[in-house]
Enzyme design. Structure first.
Site, PDB file in Angstrom:
ATOM      1  N   ARG A  40     -36.025 -74.255  20.014  1.00 38.88           N
ATOM      2  CA  ARG A  40     -37.377 -74.054  19.460  1.00 38.88           C
ATOM      3  C   ARG A  40     -38.451 -74.301  20.516  1.00 38.88           C
ATOM      4  O   ARG A  40     -39.534 -73.730  20.459  1.00 38.88           O
ATOM      5  CB  ARG A  40     -37.588 -74.978  18.253  1.00 38.88           C
ATOM      6  CG  ARG A  40     -36.909 -74.452  17.019  1.00 38.88           C
ATOM      7  CD  ARG A  40     -37.033 -75.358  15.808  1.00 38.88           C
ATOM      8  NE  ARG A  40     -36.212 -74.802  14.744  1.00 38.88           N
ATOM      9  CZ  ARG A  40     -35.363 -75.486  13.990  1.00 38.88           C
ATOM     10  NH1 ARG A  40     -35.244 -76.788  14.156  1.00 38.88           N
ATOM     11  NH2 ARG A  40     -34.652 -74.882  13.066  1.00 38.88           N
ATOM     12  N   GLU A  50     -35.448 -68.832  14.153  1.00 42.57           N
ATOM     13  CA  GLU A  50     -35.110 -70.268  14.329  1.00 42.57           C
ATOM     14  C   GLU A  50     -35.813 -71.179  13.345  1.00 42.57           C
ATOM     15  O   GLU A  50     -36.179 -72.310  13.680  1.00 42.57           O
ATOM     16  CB  GLU A  50     -35.440 -70.737  15.753  1.00 42.57           C
ATOM     17  CG  GLU A  50     -34.652 -70.026  16.803  1.00 42.57           C
ATOM     18  CD  GLU A  50     -35.555 -69.535  17.899  1.00 42.57           C
ATOM     19  OE1 GLU A  50     -36.449 -70.291  18.281  1.00 42.57           O
ATOM     20  OE2 GLU A  50     -35.379 -68.397  18.355  1.00 42.57           O
ATOM     21  N   GLN A  92     -72.230 -63.472  20.693  1.00 46.59           N
ATOM     22  CA  GLN A  92     -71.666 -64.824  20.513  1.00 46.59           C
ATOM     23  C   GLN A  92     -70.385 -64.796  19.668  1.00 46.59           C
ATOM     24  O   GLN A  92     -69.460 -65.574  19.901  1.00 46.59           O
ATOM     25  CB  GLN A  92     -72.706 -65.748  19.879  1.00 46.59           C
ATOM     26  CG  GLN A  92     -72.338 -67.201  20.033  1.00 46.59           C
ATOM     27  CD  GLN A  92     -73.339 -68.130  19.386  1.00 46.59           C
ATOM     28  OE1 GLN A  92     -73.674 -67.974  18.218  1.00 46.59           O
ATOM     29  NE2 GLN A  92     -73.836 -69.082  20.134  1.00 46.59           N
ATOM     30  N   THR A 123     -29.104 -61.443  16.593  1.00 46.13           N
ATOM     31  CA  THR A 123     -29.681 -60.753  17.745  1.00 46.13           C
ATOM     32  C   THR A 123     -28.573 -60.347  18.725  1.00 46.13           C
ATOM     33  O   THR A 123     -27.770 -61.189  19.148  1.00 46.13           O
ATOM     34  CB  THR A 123     -30.717 -61.677  18.423  1.00 46.13           C
ATOM     35  OG1 THR A 123     -31.693 -62.038  17.444  1.00 46.13           O
ATOM     36  CG2 THR A 123     -31.411 -60.969  19.590  1.00 46.13           C
ATOM     37  N   GLY A 137     -61.258 -53.742  18.832  1.00 45.51           N
ATOM     38  CA  GLY A 137     -61.685 -52.793  17.799  1.00 45.51           C
ATOM     39  C   GLY A 137     -60.584 -51.777  17.534  1.00 45.51           C
ATOM     40  O   GLY A 137     -59.393 -52.088  17.645  1.00 45.51           O
TER      41      GLY A 137
HETATM   42  C1  LIG Z   1     -35.891 -60.465  14.374  1.00 41.18           C
HETATM   43  C2  LIG Z   1     -35.012 -61.563  13.883  1.00 41.18           C
HETATM   44  C3  LIG Z   1     -34.004 -62.055  14.710  1.00 41.18           C
HETATM   45  C4  LIG Z   1     -33.155 -63.072  14.244  1.00 41.18           C
HETATM   46  N1  LIG Z   1     -32.130 -63.509  15.052  1.00 41.18           N
HETATM   47  C5  LIG Z   1     -31.213 -64.375  14.539  1.00 41.18           C
HETATM   48  C6  LIG Z   1     -30.044 -64.740  15.308  1.00 41.18           C
HETATM   49  O1  LIG Z   1     -29.864 -64.310  16.446  1.00 41.18           O
HETATM   50  N2  LIG Z   1     -29.135 -65.580  14.729  1.00 41.18           N
HETATM   51  C7  LIG Z   1     -29.282 -66.067  13.469  1.00 41.18           C
HETATM   52  O2  LIG Z   1     -28.417 -66.810  13.015  1.00 41.18           O
HETATM   53  N3  LIG Z   1     -30.378 -65.750  12.715  1.00 41.18           N
HETATM   54  C8  LIG Z   1     -31.330 -64.913  13.222  1.00 41.18           C
HETATM   55  N4  LIG Z   1     -32.441 -64.554  12.472  1.00 41.18           N
HETATM   56  C9  LIG Z   1     -32.579 -65.106  11.123  1.00 41.18           C
HETATM   57  C10 LIG Z   1     -33.740 -66.075  10.976  1.00 41.18           C
HETATM   58  O3  LIG Z   1     -33.446 -67.300  11.602  1.00 41.18           O
HETATM   59  C11 LIG Z   1     -33.965 -66.228   9.462  1.00 41.18           C
HETATM   60  O4  LIG Z   1     -34.579 -65.016   9.032  1.00 41.18           O
HETATM   61  C12 LIG Z   1     -34.798 -67.407   9.097  1.00 41.18           C
HETATM   62  O5  LIG Z   1     -34.049 -68.589   9.307  1.00 41.18           O
HETATM   63  C13 LIG Z   1     -35.255 -67.378   7.630  1.00 41.18           C
HETATM   64  O6  LIG Z   1     -34.189 -67.115   6.755  1.00 41.18           O
HETATM   65  P1  LIG Z   1     -34.333 -65.981   5.626  1.00 41.18           P
HETATM   66  O7  LIG Z   1     -34.830 -64.737   6.309  1.00 41.18           O
HETATM   67  O8  LIG Z   1     -33.053 -65.891   4.902  1.00 41.18           O
HETATM   68  O9  LIG Z   1     -35.487 -66.485   4.683  1.00 41.18           O
HETATM   69  P2  LIG Z   1     -35.319 -67.467   3.404  1.00 41.18           P
HETATM   70  O10 LIG Z   1     -34.573 -68.682   3.810  1.00 41.18           O
HETATM   71  O11 LIG Z   1     -34.772 -66.670   2.271  1.00 41.18           O
HETATM   72  O12 LIG Z   1     -36.823 -67.841   3.121  1.00 41.18           O
HETATM   73  C14 LIG Z   1     -37.724 -66.995   2.382  1.00 41.18           C
HETATM   74  C15 LIG Z   1     -39.062 -67.722   2.285  1.00 41.18           C
HETATM   75  O13 LIG Z   1     -38.880 -68.976   1.578  1.00 41.18           O
HETATM   76  C16 LIG Z   1     -39.335 -70.039   2.379  1.00 41.18           C
HETATM   77  N5  LIG Z   1     -38.528 -71.239   2.152  1.00 41.18           N
HETATM   78  C17 LIG Z   1     -37.165 -71.344   2.126  1.00 41.18           C
HETATM   79  N6  LIG Z   1     -36.804 -72.613   1.944  1.00 41.18           N
HETATM   80  C18 LIG Z   1     -37.943 -73.339   1.848  1.00 41.18           C
HETATM   81  C19 LIG Z   1     -38.233 -74.718   1.667  1.00 41.18           C
HETATM   82  N7  LIG Z   1     -37.260 -75.647   1.547  1.00 41.18           N
HETATM   83  N8  LIG Z   1     -39.537 -75.106   1.627  1.00 41.18           N
HETATM   84  C20 LIG Z   1     -40.531 -74.196   1.750  1.00 41.18           C
HETATM   85  N9  LIG Z   1     -40.316 -72.883   1.933  1.00 41.18           N
HETATM   86  C21 LIG Z   1     -39.042 -72.461   1.983  1.00 41.18           C
HETATM   87  C22 LIG Z   1     -39.214 -69.557   3.812  1.00 41.18           C
HETATM   88  O14 LIG Z   1     -40.056 -70.277   4.707  1.00 41.18           O
HETATM   89  C23 LIG Z   1     -39.646 -68.106   3.659  1.00 41.18           C
HETATM   90  O15 LIG Z   1     -41.032 -68.029   3.625  1.00 41.18           O
HETATM   91  C24 LIG Z   1     -33.333 -63.587  12.942  1.00 41.18           C
HETATM   92  C25 LIG Z   1     -34.363 -63.089  12.126  1.00 41.18           C
HETATM   93  C26 LIG Z   1     -35.178 -62.091  12.592  1.00 41.18           C
HETATM   94  C27 LIG Z   1     -36.268 -61.554  11.688  1.00 41.18           C
END
Ligand SMILES: Cc1cc2nc3c(=O)[nH]c(=O)nc-3n(C[C@H](O)[C@H](O)[C@H](O)COP(=O)(O)OP(=O)(O)OC[C@H]3O[C@@H](n4cnc5c(N)ncnc54)[C@H](O)[C@@H]3O)c2cc1C
Length: 389
Positions: free
Chosen positions: A249, A370, A285, A161, A346
Site C-alpha cells: 500500500r 489493495e 484567484q 492483474t 476546461g
Molecule cells: C483494476 C483492478 C485491479 C485489481 N488487481 C487485483 C489483483 O491483482 N489481485 C487481487 O487479488 N485483487 C485485485 N483487484 C481487486 C481489488 O483489490 C478489489 O476490487 C477490492 O479489494 C474491493 O473488493 P470488491 O471489488 O469485491 O468490493 P466489495 O468488497 O464488494 O466492496 C463493495 C463496496 O462495499 C464497501 N465495503 C465492503 N466492506 C466494507 C466494510 N466492512 N466497511 C465499509 N465499507 C465496506 C467497499 O469499500 C466498496 O465500496 C483489482 C481490482 C481492480 C479494479
C-alpha cells in the site's frame, strides 16, 4: 528528524527521472493507452537499470535498497506515465510474499529471474467474485486439497492483474474449510508458468482506465500443484498476504503522489499560458487557489508516504494504520488533483489526446485496489478506537 532525501536517494531520483523523461514521452504513453498495450519493452529497460527490484536484496538479484528508494522510483515512473508507471510497479505485485515467506530454495530460483525482468510480470491472486474486501467471514471459494505430494486447486479468482501473461502467481487458497475463524485455514502457493498447465483458464475484463494493465479472471479446474509450492506455512497464508498488502500500500501511495505531481505540473503550465478575458487564467484567484490546494495536498501526501516508508525501512515493519493512511490519502488526493486539473483545462481536459483525461481515469483505480478507501478507514479507525463490542 530529516525531511530531505540523502545524496544516494537524490541520485536515484535523478536517474529514474531522466529515464522516465527520455523513455516515457506523452505521445508514447498516449499510444500505449489507446492500444491497451502492456509496456513490456519499458519493463525490460527498467529492470536492466535495476529500478523495479531496487528493494530486493542483492543476493537474490536485486539492488538492496529499501522501500523509500522503491517509492522514489514508483513516484517518478507514475509522474510521467500515470497508469503505465503503475503497470510497471504492479508487475511485481505479490513478489514480496515470496521474499518474506518463501523458502531459500524458492527465493534463489525465482527472485533473480524476476529481477532481470524475465520472470515478470508477477501476479497476486487474492480476490474472488464474491470475496473482495471481506476474505475473512467465510471460507474462500478457491480450495487446495492435498493428495499425496500434490495439491488440487479448484475455484475462481477475479480482477487479477496480468494473470494472462504472468510468469508467476502467488495464490491464496482455502486449505482447511473447517477452520474457525476461516482465515486461519488459508494458505499461499506459488504457481510457476501456470499458463502452460492444464486446469488454468484466464479471461479478461475491459476497464474504464489503467488500459496498459490486464485485469483478468482465473478459473482453476483440478489444477495440480506440487506440495513444495507452498509459500510459508500451511494455514498461515492470510497473514502472509496481509503483511504484504500493508507494505505494498505504501507503493500505491507513491503511485498516487507521482500521478498527482504529473498532472499538477500540466495544470500549472496551462494556467500560465491559457488566456481568457484578456489575461492568463492563472491570474484568476479561483484558478490560482486551486493550484495552491493541489500543491499542498501533494506535499501532505508525500510527507505521509515517506514517513510510512521510513518507518518500514527502520523497523522492517510498519503499523497497518500508517500504511493505510498513506494509501488512502495518496489515492484520494490523486483523484482530487486530477479532477482539479481537468477543471483548469476546461473542455480541453476532456479530450482523449489530452493527458489530463488519462491521468483522471488512471488515478481512480488507485482507490479501489489493495483495499478500498472504506477498508483503509476501517483499519485506521480500528487502531484508534479498538474493538467497541
Ligand atoms: C483494476 C483492478 C485491479 C485489481 N488487481 C487485483 C489483483 O491483482 N489481485 C487481487 O487479488 N485483487 C485485485 N483487484 C481487486 C481489488 O483489490 C478489489 O476490487 C477490492 O479489494 C474491493 O473488493 P470488491 O471489488 O469485491 O468490493 P466489495 O468488497 O464488494 O466492496 C463493495 C463496496 O462495499 C464497501 N465495503 C465492503 N466492506 C466494507 C466494510 N466492512 N466497511 C465499509 N465499507 C465496506 C467497499 O469499500 C466498496 O465500496 C483489482 C481490482 C481492480 C479494479
Amino acid at each position: 528528524m530529516d525531511f530531505e532525501f540523502n545524496n544516494e536517494q537524490r541520485d536515484i531520483q535523478k536517474a529514474v527521472r531522466e529515464f522516465a523523461e527520455a523513455e516515457m514521452s506523452r505521445e508514447y504513453m498516449l499510444e500505449l493507452d489507446r492500444t491497451s498495450t502492456y509496456p513490456a519493452d519499458l519493463l525490460k529497460k527498467a529492470c536492466d537499470l535495476g529500478f523495479l527490484c531496487i528493494d530486493i536484496p542483492e543476493k537474490y538479484g536485486g539492488v538492496g535498497y529499501g522501500l523509500t528508494e522503491k517509492a522514489i522510483v514508483f513516484e517518478e515512473l507514475c509522474r510521467m506515465g500515470a497508469g503505465v508507471g503503475m503497470s510497471l510497479g504492479g508487475s511485481c505485485f505479490g513478489l514480496k510474499v515470496l521474499l518474506n515467506s518463501g523458502t531459500e530454495e524458492q527465493k534463489n530460483r525465482i527472485l533473480p529471474r524476476a529481477c532481470s525482468g524475465e520472470g515478470l510480470p508477477f501476479s497476486g491472486a487474492f480476490t474472488e467474485p464474491d470475496k473482495g474486501t471481506d476474505i475473512v467471514t467465510f471460507p474462500l471459494g478457491t480450495t487446495a486439497v492435498r493428495k499425496g505430494g500434490k495439491y488440487i486447486i479448484n475455484g475462481t479468482k477475479t480482477f487479477i492483474t496480468h494473470a494472462d501473461i504472468s510468469k508467476y502467481v502467488i495464490l491464496l487458497c482455502q486449505t482447511d474449510t473447517n477452520a474457525k475463524p476461516s482465515y486461519k485455514g488459508q494458505t499461499t502457493f506459488i504457481l510457476e508458468n501456470p499458463l502452460d498447465k492444464p486446469g488454468y483458464t484466464v479471461s479478461s475484463f475491459e476497464k474504464m482506465g489503467w488500459q496498459t494493465s490486464h485485469t483478468t479472471q482465473i478459473s482453476f479446474s483440478d489444477f495440480e500443484l506440487p506440495a513444495e509450492n507452498i509459500v510459508g506455512k500451511e494455514n498461515q497464508g492470510f497473514y502472509n498476504v496481509m503483511s504484504f498488502l500493508t507494505e505494498f500500500r505504501i507503493e500505491t501511495a507513491a503511485a498516487g503522489v507521482g500521478m498527482a505531481q504529473g498532472v499538477y505540473e500540466k495544470a500549472v503550465n496551462y494556467a500560465k499560458t491559457r488566456e481568457a478575458f484578456g489575461q492568463k487564467i492563472g491570474k484568476f484567484q479561483s484558478i490560482s487557489h486551486k493550484i495552491a490546494d493541489m500543491a499542498t495536498k501533494i506535499e501532505t501526501a508525500r510527507l505521509l508516504l515517506y514517513k510510512a516508508a521510513a518507518i518500514f525501512d527502520t523497523k522492517h515493519d510498519v503499523p497497518p494504520h500508517i500504511s493505510s493512511m498513506a494509501k488512502w490519502y495518496g489515492a484520494r488526493m490523486a483523484v482530487e488533483v486530477a479532477d482539479d486539473a481537468m477543471e483548469i483545462f476546461g473542455g480541453h481536459g476532456y479530450i482523449i489526446e489530452n493527458d489530463v483525461a488519462r491521468f483522471y481515469r488512471d488515478t481512480r483505480m488507485l482507490e479501489l485496489v489493495e483495499g478500498t478507501r472504506e477498508a483503509q478507514k476501517n483499519t485506521i479507525a480500528a487502531s484508534i478506537l479498538g474493538r467497541l463490542d
